[in-house]
Design an enzyme around this catalytic site. Sequence first.
Site, PDB file in Angstrom:
ATOM      1  N   ASP A  37      33.323  52.754  44.649  1.00 16.42           N
ATOM      2  CA  ASP A  37      34.258  53.238  43.625  1.00 16.42           C
ATOM      3  C   ASP A  37      33.872  54.611  43.069  1.00 16.42           C
ATOM      4  O   ASP A  37      33.799  54.807  41.854  1.00 16.42           O
ATOM      5  CB  ASP A  37      34.344  52.229  42.463  1.00 16.42           C
ATOM      6  CG  ASP A  37      34.493  50.791  42.945  1.00 16.42           C
ATOM      7  OD1 ASP A  37      35.203  50.590  43.941  1.00 16.42           O
ATOM      8  OD2 ASP A  37      33.897  49.881  42.330  1.00 16.42           O
ATOM      9  N   GLU A 216      44.583  48.448  42.374  1.00 13.44           N
ATOM     10  CA  GLU A 216      43.482  48.797  41.475  1.00 13.44           C
ATOM     11  C   GLU A 216      43.076  50.242  41.733  1.00 13.44           C
ATOM     12  O   GLU A 216      43.640  50.935  42.579  1.00 13.44           O
ATOM     13  CB  GLU A 216      42.292  47.864  41.714  1.00 13.44           C
ATOM     14  CG  GLU A 216      41.715  47.943  43.122  1.00 13.44           C
ATOM     15  CD  GLU A 216      40.613  46.930  43.390  1.00 13.44           C
ATOM     16  OE1 GLU A 216      40.495  45.954  42.626  1.00 13.44           O
ATOM     17  OE2 GLU A 216      39.865  47.121  44.366  1.00 13.44           O
TER      18      GLU A 216
END
Length: 346
Positions: A37, A216
Amino acid sequence: MRLLVLLLACLAATSCVAPATRTATYQNPVLDTDFPDPAVIRAADGLFYVYATQGGDPNRNIQVARSADLVRWQMIGDALPTKPGWASRTQDFWAPDVREANGIYYLYYSAKPDVALTDKARGLCLAVATARQPQGPFVDSGRPLQCGEGFINIDPFAFDDPATGKRLLYWGSGFGPIKVQELSPDRISFAPGSEPVDLVPVIKTENPAEYQRLVEGAWVIRRGDYYYLFYSGDNCCGPKAHYAAMVARSRSATGPFEIRPRPLYLVVEADEHWNAPGHNSVVSDDAGQDWILYHAVDRRRPRAKLTDDMNTRRIMLLDRLVWRDGWPEVAGKRPSSAAQPAPVVR
């Protein structure tokens, strides 16, 4: 004498980054360690900093690395070395994002509160920490920004809307939509009277090829008359990893966003070398070229240890964004493996 002063200043610092020399080419990965991420900024010192979900050996709550050229990265420790009091006994620190305002760096992240250890109905929380330096140490604000069930409150992304001057926070998953809500001027709370706005919905289907069954990892940029909302889905990792980066666009930072059908909505998806690419950030080099940093799994080494699940070693890749008819994508919608022209950083 000036050189001596510079050398002494460098030695006095916690670590030094060598002056940039022009890198003609690079090859993925640009950071060959578990670094999920990735969220990148260019700080006031001219260097690039990238932040990632917990990991490393020893474990770091929020990983951080630094680079002068977007290609050669140096791990520089834990951006959040002290856990917040409300999450001191848990170890789920996910998907950070950092923004600077008036000399203060704001770290937005997700964490599991201690109360979740005894109350299974309690899920992850959005949180904010601050520091005077991009590498930290960041100190939590003392309370969560927002909590809820499951993993709805994850993957925060802060954005100052140049059109309205509003400070916005995007977040979301938990098989729900990506949302946005206005932040207060203090940047550590939501604006009074503001409400979350749903932006990107999930597609409810049993089709295993559909990436948007879960969404997401929001990241927003403005280009021309449009705001581009990058997002990822549907399963980041593990034996059933199935993940890609996608994009939607709008003339307003708070939507509504136009979402094209597959495969047009794709920015980058898996190939024979790289599995489950996604959860990206975007940055421009000094020539104005846009670049995407994201994680992916190397199919030749899908885990860090033999005891780990498959497809859990998510390493960092870099690719040039190509704009076609007003929409961004990685060339061929696949990660690069061969040598590529490097970003221009002066």
